[in-house]
Design a protein around this motif. Structure first.
Motif, short mmCIF file in Angstrom:
data_model
loop_
_atom_site.label_atom_id
_atom_site.label_comp_id
_atom_site.label_asym_id
_atom_site.label_seq_id
_atom_site.Cartn_x
_atom_site.Cartn_y
_atom_site.Cartn_z
N SER A 21 62.12 14.50 32.22
CA SER A 21 62.35 13.48 33.71
C SER A 21 63.60 13.53 33.72
O SER A 21 64.61 13.11 34.79
CB SER A 21 62.09 12.48 32.99
N THR A 22 64.97 13.06 32.64
CA THR A 22 66.47 12.86 33.00
C THR A 22 67.22 13.81 33.84
O THR A 22 67.43 13.40 34.99
CB THR A 22 66.91 12.23 31.84
N ASN A 33 62.88 7.95 42.61
CA ASN A 33 63.57 6.61 42.79
C ASN A 33 62.13 5.40 43.87
O ASN A 33 61.93 4.63 43.45
CB ASN A 33 64.76 6.77 43.69
N ASN A 34 62.27 7.03 44.68
CA ASN A 34 60.33 6.50 45.84
C ASN A 34 59.30 6.09 45.35
O ASN A 34 58.49 5.93 45.88
CB ASN A 34 60.61 7.67 47.02
N HIS A 35 59.25 6.97 43.88
CA HIS A 35 57.85 6.86 43.35
C HIS A 35 58.06 6.09 41.64
O HIS A 35 57.86 6.72 41.25
CB HIS A 35 56.91 7.94 43.64
N PHE A 39 51.88 7.15 37.96
CA PHE A 39 51.95 7.52 36.73
C PHE A 39 52.82 8.48 37.73
O PHE A 39 53.82 8.21 36.53
CB PHE A 39 50.88 9.05 37.77
N ILE A 40 53.93 8.84 38.38
CA ILE A 40 54.97 8.85 38.25
C ILE A 40 55.59 8.18 38.10
O ILE A 40 56.91 8.37 37.51
CB ILE A 40 55.41 9.87 39.45
N LYS A 45 60.56 5.80 34.09
CA LYS A 45 60.86 5.18 33.28
C LYS A 45 61.57 6.04 31.66
O LYS A 45 62.42 5.63 31.78
CB LYS A 45 59.68 4.43 32.99
N ALA A 46 60.83 7.34 32.02
CA ALA A 46 61.67 7.96 31.42
C ALA A 46 62.95 8.40 31.36
O ALA A 46 63.81 8.31 30.20
CB ALA A 46 60.81 8.91 30.92
N ALA A 47 63.17 8.41 32.46
CA ALA A 47 64.29 9.10 32.94
C ALA A 47 65.74 7.68 32.58
O ALA A 47 66.43 8.17 33.06
CB ALA A 47 64.80 9.69 34.84
#
Length: 72
Positions: A21-22, A33-35, A39-40, A45-47
């Protein structure tokens, strides 16, 4: 056996999700950033965790790699 029943595999899946994700957020930041909802949003958050705790995540990845080598 799924990763849910094996704690080490579950940690490995979580670490890989954070690292992936990062990386994706660094390549295409507008997509995540748009989602932020739904679920995305989990990957967004993981990023964030991967960006803010990157030294600790790196140490965890190294530790998991060494434990996989020793365990096999």
């Amino acid at each position: 056996m799924t990763a849910l029943f094996n704690f080490q595999s579950l940690l490995l899946v979580i670490l890989l999700t954070i690292c992936t994700s990062t990386y994706v957020h660094a390549i295409a930041p507008t997509f995540m950033n748009n989602h932020k909802q739904g679920f995305i949003g989990i990957f967004w958050k993981a990023a964030r965790v991967g960006e803010r705790l990157s030294p600790y995540i790196s140490l965890c990845c190294v530790f998991m790699a060494v434990s996989m080598l020793i365990g096999s």
